[in-house]
Design a protein around this motif. Structure first.
Motif, PDB file in Angstrom:
ATOM      1  N   PHE A  27       0.762  -1.412  -0.053  1.00 12.29           N
ATOM      2  CA  PHE A  27       0.137   0.082  -0.019  1.00 12.29           C
ATOM      3  C   PHE A  27       0.975   1.288   0.076  1.00 12.29           C
ATOM      4  CE2 PHE A  27      -2.622  -3.402   1.638  1.00 12.29           C
ATOM      5  CZ  PHE A  27      -4.226  -2.841   1.233  1.00 12.29           C
ATOM      6  N   ASN A  28       0.607   2.220  -0.915  1.00  9.43           N
ATOM      7  CA  ASN A  28       0.946   3.439  -0.885  1.00  9.43           C
ATOM      8  C   ASN A  28       0.080   4.398  -0.370  1.00  9.43           C
ATOM      9  OD1 ASN A  28       3.891   3.598  -1.823  1.00  9.43           O
ATOM     10  ND2 ASN A  28       2.995   2.767  -3.703  1.00  9.43           N
ATOM     11  N   ILE A  29       0.234   5.085   0.739  1.00  9.78           N
ATOM     12  CA  ILE A  29      -0.869   5.768   1.384  1.00  9.78           C
ATOM     13  C   ILE A  29      -0.533   7.037   1.084  1.00  9.78           C
ATOM     14  CG2 ILE A  29      -2.388   6.181   3.291  1.00  9.78           C
ATOM     15  CD1 ILE A  29      -1.398   3.515   4.223  1.00  9.78           C
ATOM     16  N   THR A  31      -1.092  10.922   2.417  1.00  8.57           N
ATOM     17  CA  THR A  31      -1.289  11.636   3.798  1.00  8.57           C
ATOM     18  C   THR A  31      -0.799  13.079   3.553  1.00  8.57           C
ATOM     19  OG1 THR A  31       0.787  11.368   4.978  1.00  8.57           O
ATOM     20  CG2 THR A  31      -0.812   9.402   4.971  1.00  8.57           C
ATOM     21  N   PRO A  32      -1.608  14.075   4.428  1.00  9.34           N
ATOM     22  CA  PRO A  32      -0.912  15.534   4.273  1.00  9.34           C
ATOM     23  C   PRO A  32       0.388  15.504   4.489  1.00  9.34           C
ATOM     24  CG  PRO A  32      -2.901  15.254   5.696  1.00  9.34           C
ATOM     25  CD  PRO A  32      -2.376  13.710   5.331  1.00  9.34           C
ATOM     26  N   GLY A  33       1.159  14.763   5.090  1.00 13.62           N
ATOM     27  CA  GLY A  33       2.679  14.710   5.371  1.00 13.62           C
ATOM     28  C   GLY A  33       3.356  14.090   4.230  1.00 13.62           C
ATOM     29  N   GLY A  34       2.825  13.414   3.187  1.00 14.48           N
ATOM     30  CA  GLY A  34       3.378  12.914   2.018  1.00 14.48           C
ATOM     31  C   GLY A  34       3.146  11.654   2.009  1.00 14.48           C
ATOM     32  N   ASN A  35       3.784  10.721   0.875  1.00 25.93           N
ATOM     33  CA  ASN A  35       3.793   9.253   0.779  1.00 25.93           C
ATOM     34  C   ASN A  35       3.888   8.461   2.062  1.00 25.93           C
ATOM     35  OD1 ASN A  35       2.918   7.000  -1.110  1.00 25.93           O
ATOM     36  ND2 ASN A  35       5.014   6.418  -0.532  1.00 25.93           N
ATOM     37  N   ARG A  36       3.133   7.298   2.377  1.00 24.44           N
ATOM     38  CA  ARG A  36       3.519   6.617   3.490  1.00 24.44           C
ATOM     39  C   ARG A  36       3.291   5.202   3.016  1.00 24.44           C
ATOM     40  NH1 ARG A  36       5.154  10.571   5.082  1.00 24.44           N
ATOM     41  NH2 ARG A  36       4.948  12.021   7.011  1.00 24.44           N
ATOM     42  N   ALA A  37       3.916   4.128   3.384  1.00 24.17           N
ATOM     43  CA  ALA A  37       4.028   2.875   2.916  1.00 24.17           C
ATOM     44  C   ALA A  37       3.657   1.915   3.897  1.00 24.17           C
ATOM     45  CB  ALA A  37       5.313   2.334   2.257  1.00 24.17           C
ATOM     46  N   SER A  38       2.700   0.851   3.644  1.00 30.19           N
ATOM     47  CA  SER A  38       2.221  -0.036   4.574  1.00 30.19           C
ATOM     48  C   SER A  38       2.238  -1.418   3.783  1.00 30.19           C
ATOM     49  CB  SER A  38       0.970   0.390   5.084  1.00 30.19           C
ATOM     50  OG  SER A  38       0.592  -0.379   6.186  1.00 30.19           O
ATOM     51  N   TRP A  39       1.745  -2.430   4.584  1.00 27.90           N
ATOM     52  CA  TRP A  39       1.910  -3.788   4.020  1.00 27.90           C
ATOM     53  C   TRP A  39       1.012  -4.687   4.770  1.00 27.90           C
ATOM     54  CZ3 TRP A  39       3.324  -8.428   6.193  1.00 27.90           C
ATOM     55  CH2 TRP A  39       3.519  -9.618   5.288  1.00 27.90           C
ATOM     56  N   LEU A  40       0.290  -5.607   4.240  1.00 22.90           N
ATOM     57  CA  LEU A  40      -0.703  -6.811   4.725  1.00 22.90           C
ATOM     58  C   LEU A  40       0.003  -8.044   4.309  1.00 22.90           C
ATOM     59  CD1 LEU A  40      -4.177  -5.420   4.501  1.00 22.90           C
ATOM     60  CD2 LEU A  40      -2.890  -5.539   6.577  1.00 22.90           C
ATOM     61  N   GLY A  41       0.101  -9.025   5.143  1.00 21.92           N
ATOM     62  CA  GLY A  41       0.363 -10.416   4.968  1.00 21.92           C
ATOM     63  C   GLY A  41      -0.878 -11.232   5.429  1.00 21.92           C
ATOM     64  N   MET A 102      -9.117   4.156   5.371  1.00 17.24           N
ATOM     65  CA  MET A 102      -8.715   3.900   6.610  1.00 17.24           C
ATOM     66  C   MET A 102      -9.441   5.005   7.382  1.00 17.24           C
ATOM     67  SD  MET A 102      -4.703   4.381   8.068  1.00 17.24           S
ATOM     68  CE  MET A 102      -4.473   5.997   7.013  1.00 17.24           C
ATOM     69  N   LYS A 103     -10.091   4.900   8.651  1.00 19.60           N
ATOM     70  CA  LYS A 103     -10.732   5.534   9.450  1.00 19.60           C
ATOM     71  C   LYS A 103     -10.263   5.764  10.986  1.00 19.60           C
ATOM     72  CE  LYS A 103     -15.025   4.797   6.768  1.00 19.60           C
ATOM     73  NZ  LYS A 103     -16.194   4.197   6.940  1.00 19.60           N
ATOM     74  N   ARG A 104      -9.950   6.970  11.063  1.00 22.13           N
ATOM     75  CA  ARG A 104      -9.673   7.151  12.680  1.00 22.13           C
ATOM     76  C   ARG A 104     -10.368   8.597  13.089  1.00 22.13           C
ATOM     77  NH1 ARG A 104      -5.703   9.716  16.108  1.00 22.13           N
ATOM     78  NH2 ARG A 104      -5.287   8.152  18.002  1.00 22.13           N
ATOM     79  N   GLY A 105     -11.424   8.288  13.960  1.00 23.36           N
ATOM     80  CA  GLY A 105     -12.340   9.475  14.459  1.00 23.36           C
ATOM     81  C   GLY A 105     -13.061   9.951  13.244  1.00 23.36           C
ATOM     82  N   GLU A 106     -12.618  11.229  12.958  1.00 20.19           N
ATOM     83  CA  GLU A 106     -13.488  11.795  11.840  1.00 20.19           C
ATOM     84  C   GLU A 106     -12.630  11.877  10.400  1.00 20.19           C
ATOM     85  OE1 GLU A 106     -16.417  13.004  11.992  1.00 20.19           O
ATOM     86  OE2 GLU A 106     -16.723  11.818  13.980  1.00 20.19           O
ATOM     87  N   THR A 107     -11.435  11.348  10.556  1.00 20.30           N
ATOM     88  CA  THR A 107     -10.440  11.245   9.524  1.00 20.30           C
ATOM     89  C   THR A 107     -10.567  10.138   8.729  1.00 20.30           C
ATOM     90  OG1 THR A 107      -8.720  12.849  10.762  1.00 20.30           O
ATOM     91  CG2 THR A 107      -7.966  11.612   8.790  1.00 20.30           C
ATOM     92  N   THR A 108     -10.609  10.667   7.563  1.00 20.34           N
ATOM     93  CA  THR A 108     -10.879   9.111   6.466  1.00 20.34           C
ATOM     94  C   THR A 108      -9.789   9.168   5.420  1.00 20.34           C
ATOM     95  OG1 THR A 108     -13.065   8.959   6.990  1.00 20.34           O
ATOM     96  CG2 THR A 108     -12.197   7.882   4.936  1.00 20.34           C
ATOM     97  N   THR A 109      -9.016   8.287   5.184  1.00 24.15           N
ATOM     98  CA  THR A 109      -7.757   8.228   4.185  1.00 24.15           C
ATOM     99  C   THR A 109      -8.111   7.124   3.221  1.00 24.15           C
ATOM    100  OG1 THR A 109      -6.284   9.189   5.684  1.00 24.15           O
ATOM    101  CG2 THR A 109      -5.368   8.255   3.763  1.00 24.15           C
ATOM    102  N   ALA A 110      -7.972   7.452   1.958  1.00 29.44           N
ATOM    103  CA  ALA A 110      -8.215   6.329   0.862  1.00 29.44           C
ATOM    104  C   ALA A 110      -7.049   5.398   0.927  1.00 29.44           C
ATOM    105  CB  ALA A 110      -7.999   7.011  -0.478  1.00 29.44           C
ATOM    106  N   LEU A 111      -7.367   4.112   0.633  1.00 27.14           N
ATOM    107  CA  LEU A 111      -6.521   2.947   0.505  1.00 27.14           C
ATOM    108  C   LEU A 111      -6.615   2.247  -0.657  1.00 27.14           C
ATOM    109  CD1 LEU A 111      -7.131   1.355   4.204  1.00 27.14           C
ATOM    110  CD2 LEU A 111      -5.152   2.776   3.191  1.00 27.14           C
ATOM    111  N   ASN A 112      -5.486   2.197  -1.206  1.00 27.70           N
ATOM    112  CA  ASN A 112      -5.215   1.367  -2.402  1.00 27.70           C
ATOM    113  C   ASN A 112      -3.897   0.298  -2.380  1.00 27.70           C
ATOM    114  OD1 ASN A 112      -7.189   2.570  -4.760  1.00 27.70           O
ATOM    115  ND2 ASN A 112      -6.299   4.327  -3.551  1.00 27.70           N
ATOM    116  N   GLY A 113      -4.441  -1.076  -2.296  1.00 27.95           N
ATOM    117  CA  GLY A 113      -3.172  -1.897  -2.519  1.00 27.95           C
ATOM    118  C   GLY A 113      -3.152  -2.736  -3.669  1.00 27.95           C
TER     119      GLY A 113
END
Length: 305
Positions: A27-29, A31-41, A102-113
C-alpha cells in the motif's frame, strides 16, 4: 474412469474457495505529510484469516480484530486508547487489488493496495567491481530526505557522520539487485538503520540487549528476520557489513560471519520510502533517531551484464 473423474469434480466443487484477501499486499498511502508505505500479509489458518500488518513506522505485528464477509474485510490496525479512537481499515477485494478507507475518528484516508511481486530471481553469475558510493570528501551522491535545514550529515576526517538527531540521508542513485559493503561505528545507545532499496531496514543499534527482541537487534532485517549467532556487541568500534540482495533473498555477513543466510524478506519494513517493491530504490540511512554514528567504505556491486 468416468465415475472417478466425476467424483473428483464433485470433491473439488465442494471445497471452499480461497479468500480473495490471501496473499501479500503493498500500500502507498497519501497523507498530508506525504506518501507513506504499509503492508498486509494474509493467510488462512484453521478456517480463519491470519493477518499481519506493517504500519508506516515500527515493526510488523499480527492483528487481533479481523472480520471478513465475502469480498469485504474490516481490520482494527490500531486500538483505541486514552489519546484517541481506534484506527480501522475497510477493504474490498477485486482481483489483484484492494481498495477502501482508513478511518480514525473523523479522519478518513483512501487505501489502494496491490499484490506484492514475488521477486524470485536466480543469483547472478557474476558481479561488477565494487564502486564507492561515498567519496570520503563530501556528500556527493547523497541528499537529505525532507528539509535540508534539518540535516546534520557532514563529512569529518573522511567519515560520513550524523552529528545529531535530524534528517535521514539517501543515495541519489537507485539499485535493484546488489552487493553492498559498509562499515559503521555506533556510539553507546545508538539506533539507526541502513535501508535496502529504501524499503527494507537493516537495523543498526547499540542499545541494551534487553531493549529489543532478536528480530529488532543489530544486523536484523527490522521486525522480519533475526540474525543468527551471538556476535560481541561493542560500541565505538567499526562493524563491517556485507549485504547481498537478489529479489527478496538477502544474505548478511557481519564482521566476516554470516548472520542471515539467503532468507526471504516477506515485505517492507517500517519507514519504507514507498511500497513499490518491484522497482529499484535508493539506499538510505536513518538520521532521525539518534546522532553520533559514523560510516566509511560504502561500496556497491551490481550484476554484470
Amino acid at each position: 474412469m468416468q465415475r472417478l473423474a466425476l467424483s473428483l469434480l464433485l470433491v473439488a466443487g465442494s471445497l471452499p474457495a480461497a479468500s480473495p484477501f490471501v496473499g501479500r499486499w503493498d500500500f502507498n498511502i497519501t497523507t498530508p505529510g506525504g506518501n507513506r508505505a504499509s503492508w498486509l500479509g494474509i493467510q488462512e489458518k484453521n478456517g480463519a484469516l491470519e493477518v499481519w500488518f506493517q504500519p508506516t513506522g515500527g515493526n510488523v505485528f499480527k492483528l487481533d480484530e479481523v472480520s471478513q464477509k465475502g469480498n469485504h474485510l474490516t481490520l482494527t490496525v490500531g486500538k483505541a486508547t486514552q489519546k484517541g479512537p481506534a484506527t480501522t481499515w475497510d477493504l474490498e477485494a477485486a482481483g489483484d487489488k484492494l481498495t477502501g478507507t482508513m478511518k480514525r475518528g473523523e479522519t478518513t484516508t483512501a487505501l489502494n493496495g496491490v499484490r506484492a511481486p514475488e521477486l524470485k530471481r536466480p543469483m547472478p553469475k557474476a558481479w561488477t567491481k565494487p564502486e564507492p558510493l561515498f567519496n570520503g570528501k563530501d556528500l556527493t551522491g547523497w541528499e537529505p530526505i525532507g528539509k535540508p535545514s534539518d540535516s546534520h550529515w557532514v563529512v569529518k576526517d573522511g567519515y560520513l557522520v550524523n552529528e545529531d538527531h535530524g534528517a535521514n540521508l539517501k543515495s541519489t542513485r537507485s539499485f535493484d539487485d546488489f552487493k553492498l559493503h559498509f562499515e559503521v561505528n555506533c556510539p553507546d545507545h545508538a539506533n539507526s538503520g541502513f535501508y535496502l532499496r529504501g524499503r527494507y531496514e537493516l537495523q543498526l543499534e547499540s542499545e541494551a540487549v534487553s531493549h529489543n527482541p532478536p528480530e529488532r537487534r543489530i544486523g536484523s532485517i527490522y521486525g522480519r528476520i533475526a540474525p543468527e549467532g551471538d556476535l560481541p556487541r561493542k560500541t565505538d568500534v567499526w562493524d563491517s557489513f556485507d549485504v547481498t540482495l537478489v529479489g527478496r533473498t538477502v544474505t548478511v555477513v557481519r564482521n566476516g560471519v554470516t548472520t542471515i543466510n539467503a532468507k526471504e524478506i516477506e515485505g517492507i519494513t517500517g519507514g519504507a520510502l514507498d511500497a513499490n517493491e518491484g522497482e529499484p530504490g535508493p539506499f538510505y540511512i536513518q538520521g532521525d533517531h539518534t546522532g553520533g554514528l559514523k560510516f566509511r567504505n560504502i561500496t556497491v556491486a551490481v550484476p554484470k551484464r
